[in-house]
Design an enzyme around this catalytic site. Sequence first.
Site, PDB file in Angstrom:
ATOM      1  CD1 TRP A 162     -18.378  12.326 -18.170  1.00 33.48           C
ATOM      2  CD2 TRP A 162     -18.616  10.421 -17.022  1.00 33.48           C
ATOM      3  NE1 TRP A 162     -17.115  11.803 -17.979  1.00 33.48           N
ATOM      4  CE2 TRP A 162     -17.246  10.626 -17.270  1.00 33.48           C
ATOM      5  CE3 TRP A 162     -19.004   9.296 -16.309  1.00 33.48           C
ATOM      6  CZ2 TRP A 162     -16.260   9.747 -16.838  1.00 33.48           C
ATOM      7  CZ3 TRP A 162     -18.028   8.413 -15.878  1.00 33.48           C
ATOM      8  CH2 TRP A 162     -16.674   8.634 -16.143  1.00 33.48           C
ATOM      9  CD1 TRP A 188      -1.035  -0.573  -4.278  1.00 32.77           C
ATOM     10  CD2 TRP A 188      -1.281   0.721  -6.101  1.00 32.77           C
ATOM     11  NE1 TRP A 188      -1.467  -1.357  -5.327  1.00 32.77           N
ATOM     12  CE2 TRP A 188      -1.623  -0.590  -6.450  1.00 32.77           C
ATOM     13  CE3 TRP A 188      -1.343   1.714  -7.080  1.00 32.77           C
ATOM     14  CZ2 TRP A 188      -2.031  -0.942  -7.731  1.00 32.77           C
ATOM     15  CZ3 TRP A 188      -1.747   1.369  -8.363  1.00 32.77           C
ATOM     16  CH2 TRP A 188      -2.082   0.059  -8.680  1.00 32.77           C
ATOM     17  CD1 TRP A 239     -13.419  10.526 -14.460  1.00 30.85           C
ATOM     18  CD2 TRP A 239     -12.098  11.350 -12.865  1.00 30.85           C
ATOM     19  NE1 TRP A 239     -12.437  11.256 -15.080  1.00 30.85           N
ATOM     20  CE2 TRP A 239     -11.603  11.772 -14.115  1.00 30.85           C
ATOM     21  CE3 TRP A 239     -11.428  11.748 -11.714  1.00 30.85           C
ATOM     22  CZ2 TRP A 239     -10.478  12.585 -14.245  1.00 30.85           C
ATOM     23  CZ3 TRP A 239     -10.298  12.559 -11.843  1.00 30.85           C
ATOM     24  CH2 TRP A 239      -9.841  12.962 -13.094  1.00 30.85           C
ATOM     25  CD  GLU A 285      -2.905  -1.158   0.132  1.00 27.64           C
ATOM     26  OE1 GLU A 285      -2.801  -0.343  -0.794  1.00 27.64           O
ATOM     27  OE2 GLU A 285      -3.759  -2.061   0.135  1.00 27.64           O
ATOM     28  CG  ASN A 341      -8.236   1.088  -0.069  1.00 25.26           C
ATOM     29  OD1 ASN A 341      -8.210   2.128  -0.727  1.00 25.26           O
ATOM     30  ND2 ASN A 341      -7.911  -0.091  -0.579  1.00 25.26           N
ATOM     31  CD1 TRP A 344     -11.311   9.791  -6.134  1.00 28.73           C
ATOM     32  CD2 TRP A 344     -13.100   9.123  -7.315  1.00 28.73           C
ATOM     33  NE1 TRP A 344     -12.407   9.797  -5.292  1.00 28.73           N
ATOM     34  CE2 TRP A 344     -13.519   9.402  -5.988  1.00 28.73           C
ATOM     35  CE3 TRP A 344     -14.061   8.689  -8.230  1.00 28.73           C
ATOM     36  CZ2 TRP A 344     -14.849   9.260  -5.570  1.00 28.73           C
ATOM     37  CZ3 TRP A 344     -15.383   8.553  -7.809  1.00 28.73           C
ATOM     38  CH2 TRP A 344     -15.765   8.825  -6.496  1.00 28.73           C
TER      39      TRP A 344
HETATM   40  P1  FAD Z   1      -3.437   1.426   5.537  1.00 24.30           P
HETATM   41  O1  FAD Z   1      -4.226   0.313   4.968  1.00 24.30           O
HETATM   42  O2  FAD Z   1      -2.910   1.253   6.900  1.00 24.30           O
HETATM   43  O3  FAD Z   1      -2.251   1.718   4.511  1.00 24.30           O
HETATM   44  C1  FAD Z   1      -1.064   2.437   4.902  1.00 24.30           C
HETATM   45  C2  FAD Z   1      -0.846   3.623   4.020  1.00 24.30           C
HETATM   46  O4  FAD Z   1      -0.653   3.217   2.671  1.00 24.30           O
HETATM   47  C3  FAD Z   1      -2.021   4.604   3.973  1.00 24.30           C
HETATM   48  O5  FAD Z   1      -2.042   5.466   5.075  1.00 24.30           O
HETATM   49  C4  FAD Z   1      -1.763   5.302   2.642  1.00 24.30           C
HETATM   50  O6  FAD Z   1      -0.803   6.319   2.764  1.00 24.30           O
HETATM   51  C5  FAD Z   1      -1.199   4.172   1.762  1.00 24.30           C
HETATM   52  N1  FAD Z   1      -2.291   3.569   1.002  1.00 24.30           N
HETATM   53  C6  FAD Z   1      -3.205   2.672   1.436  1.00 24.30           C
HETATM   54  N2  FAD Z   1      -4.045   2.331   0.427  1.00 24.30           N
HETATM   55  C7  FAD Z   1      -3.653   3.045  -0.650  1.00 24.30           C
HETATM   56  C8  FAD Z   1      -4.128   3.155  -1.986  1.00 24.30           C
HETATM   57  N3  FAD Z   1      -5.185   2.463  -2.429  1.00 24.30           N
HETATM   58  N4  FAD Z   1      -3.503   4.000  -2.822  1.00 24.30           N
HETATM   59  C9  FAD Z   1      -2.437   4.719  -2.421  1.00 24.30           C
HETATM   60  N5  FAD Z   1      -1.949   4.657  -1.166  1.00 24.30           N
HETATM   61  C10 FAD Z   1      -2.545   3.837  -0.294  1.00 24.30           C
HETATM   62  N6  FAD Z   1      -5.636   7.917   0.589  1.00 24.30           N
HETATM   63  C11 FAD Z   1      -5.257   9.100   1.106  1.00 24.30           C
HETATM   64  O7  FAD Z   1      -4.348   9.136   1.946  1.00 24.30           O
HETATM   65  N7  FAD Z   1      -5.840  10.255   0.681  1.00 24.30           N
HETATM   66  C12 FAD Z   1      -6.852  10.285  -0.224  1.00 24.30           C
HETATM   67  O8  FAD Z   1      -7.341  11.358  -0.581  1.00 24.30           O
HETATM   68  C13 FAD Z   1      -7.308   9.033  -0.746  1.00 24.30           C
HETATM   69  N8  FAD Z   1      -8.334   8.979  -1.627  1.00 24.30           N
HETATM   70  C14 FAD Z   1      -8.760   7.760  -2.107  1.00 24.30           C
HETATM   71  C15 FAD Z   1      -9.817   7.712  -3.022  1.00 24.30           C
HETATM   72  C16 FAD Z   1     -10.277   6.497  -3.504  1.00 24.30           C
HETATM   73  C17 FAD Z   1     -11.401   6.453  -4.516  1.00 24.30           C
HETATM   74  C18 FAD Z   1      -9.667   5.304  -3.076  1.00 24.30           C
HETATM   75  C19 FAD Z   1     -10.149   3.971  -3.596  1.00 24.30           C
HETATM   76  C20 FAD Z   1      -8.607   5.336  -2.184  1.00 24.30           C
HETATM   77  C21 FAD Z   1      -8.131   6.558  -1.691  1.00 24.30           C
HETATM   78  N9  FAD Z   1      -7.049   6.623  -0.785  1.00 24.30           N
HETATM   79  C22 FAD Z   1      -6.647   7.840  -0.304  1.00 24.30           C
HETATM   80  C23 FAD Z   1      -6.242   5.419  -0.477  1.00 24.30           C
HETATM   81  C24 FAD Z   1      -6.676   4.619   0.763  1.00 24.30           C
HETATM   82  O9  FAD Z   1      -8.051   4.395   0.752  1.00 24.30           O
HETATM   83  C25 FAD Z   1      -6.300   5.303   2.058  1.00 24.30           C
HETATM   84  O10 FAD Z   1      -4.956   5.707   2.023  1.00 24.30           O
HETATM   85  C26 FAD Z   1      -6.464   4.350   3.245  1.00 24.30           C
HETATM   86  O11 FAD Z   1      -7.780   3.899   3.314  1.00 24.30           O
HETATM   87  C27 FAD Z   1      -6.080   5.073   4.512  1.00 24.30           C
HETATM   88  O12 FAD Z   1      -6.249   4.262   5.617  1.00 24.30           O
HETATM   89  P2  FAD Z   1      -4.993   3.718   6.437  1.00 24.30           P
HETATM   90  O13 FAD Z   1      -4.065   4.821   6.729  1.00 24.30           O
HETATM   91  O14 FAD Z   1      -5.562   2.961   7.574  1.00 24.30           O
HETATM   92  O15 FAD Z   1      -4.345   2.744   5.381  1.00 24.30           O
END
Ligand code: FAD
Length: 476
Positions: A311, A282, A364, A279, A346, A387
């Site tokens: 759309w 990513w 989107w 993650e 997520n 997105w």
């Molecule tokens: P954990 O599961 O503990 O993951 C650790 C870290 O990894 C996160 O804090 C984040 O920095 C990174 N990470 C995790 N999932 C993703 C992912 N899918 N893509 C990129 N990095 C990731 N994250 C944001 O921080 N800001 C946003 O504005 C944001 N918008 C999103 C919009 C959509 C449509 C989707 C599907 C995902 C988005 N995410 C965003 C990614 C992700 O959902 C969140 O980072 C995550 O849910 C945060 O929770 P956590 O810190 O407990 O994550």
Amino acid sequence: MKTNLMWFRSDLRIRNNLALYSACQDCEATILALFISCPHQWKLNSMSSRKAFLIYKNILFLKKELMKLNIYLYYHESTTFLESVNYLIKFCRKNKVNNLYYNYEYEFLEQKRDIMVMKKLKKYHIISNGFHSSTLIPPGVIINKKGEMYKKYSHFKNRCILELLQNSLNDIFIPKKRKTIILTSNTPIVPFDFNFHRFNEQLFPIGEIKVLKKLKVFFKNKFNKYFTNNNSISHDTTSMLSAHLSIGVLSPMQCLFLLFKYYPNTYAYYVKKCCWVNELIWREFFKHLLYFHPLLSQQKVLCDWENNIKWNNNEKHFEAWKRGKTGFPIVDAGMRQLNQLGWMHNRLRMVTSSFLVKNLLIDWRKGEQYFMSRLIDGDTALNNGNWQWISSIGSDSAPYFRIFNPILQSKKFDAQGKFIRKYIPELTKISYTNIHDPNTWNGNIRRRNSYPEPIINLADSKKTMLTVFKFAKYKL
Ligand code: FAD
């Protein structure tokens, strides 16, 4: 004697801060620090009022931390980036600054602002020193043979893992305390012009000390179960560190450094195989992508067929989605979590965004902006990247025919319906077997529970989406 200015932006920490550390390398130099808020610009960028409040609270904390190092944090409120540039130049000249230090931001307007600063300072012989401190690896290092950013995530990830394992971890420590504090004027940090929204400080603690503790607790209690649990939306299974990463109270390098400290023997294995590190990679991918294509932050796309998508943009549907009233429980519970907490799991971000784009056929961009305006962790690179991924128009996206079925997702990831009941009290009495699928409820249940009818038919909407996307992509 030199005067160095540390310009804080989205790097609100004193630990593992490359720019701050470098500014303080010269023991004789006078160190000044500055934070400039830009509320009007931030509103234009759809920053949420929770994130604005989080920033405010963290700069108050940062000021205290810097004081312990004998560094005074100056504060100024400006409206736009342009105004902030003018203030910065004035500040530098007034305080006879020789060197400016800052960590890069990759959004289009931010990059433009920094170039402007650099050019203007050059005229006064002030040197700008930029650093990459919000990523694991500086953008531009992981590139393909043509010198471009990788388009495929898997290629990027493999190279990224190699880099991470070949190079030693860069845990930059706190700079040494200065001998004396230099105070040229007193600038108290007053709440800036933003309609602040309170947030849960138990979930989103203030300041890097508490955040590092939160990271340690994650490694101790949740990390080993992350692989099996992270998709379970009913439990507190993920790190919830995103908000702190987004404003730089925590750096991704600190995440890896602590991982190494906790698990020195299995560290290399985790970097290669662990889905939590995946993650973070990513995150890295989307940050690097934005660095190479800053216009992504202006809702531009890299694929050439996206503007062929017709759309639907039904305003009533969009309103229902925003308010958590679509009649699909898992979607509504997710959206209500976003509205109430400023954060969403997520899995739910994927389900709700897929529903908006693929089932409601709403642009989107509208969803991206709405998420940004509500998320406490709103981060342009990650929000935009995800997105675009969900909408199948990003650099390495889900295929256009991939669509999340909200009912199946609900059954799989909230089997007992606990999460749905938490956010949709109207549905408390519905059994866990029925709660996921509104088509199994009779009219009485619905009337008694004052919960809306599904706003669309899932099967029909899927058929329409497939036709629209196929036509846009292949003109078929
Ligand atoms: P954990 O599961 O503990 O993951 C650790 C870290 O990894 C996160 O804090 C984040 O920095 C990174 N990470 C995790 N999932 C993703 C992912 N899918 N893509 C990129 N990095 C990731 N994250 C944001 O921080 N800001 C946003 O504005 C944001 N918008 C999103 C919009 C959509 C449509 C989707 C599907 C995902 C988005 N995410 C965003 C990614 C992700 O959902 C969140 O980072 C995550 O849910 C945060 O929770 P956590 O810190 O407990 O994550």
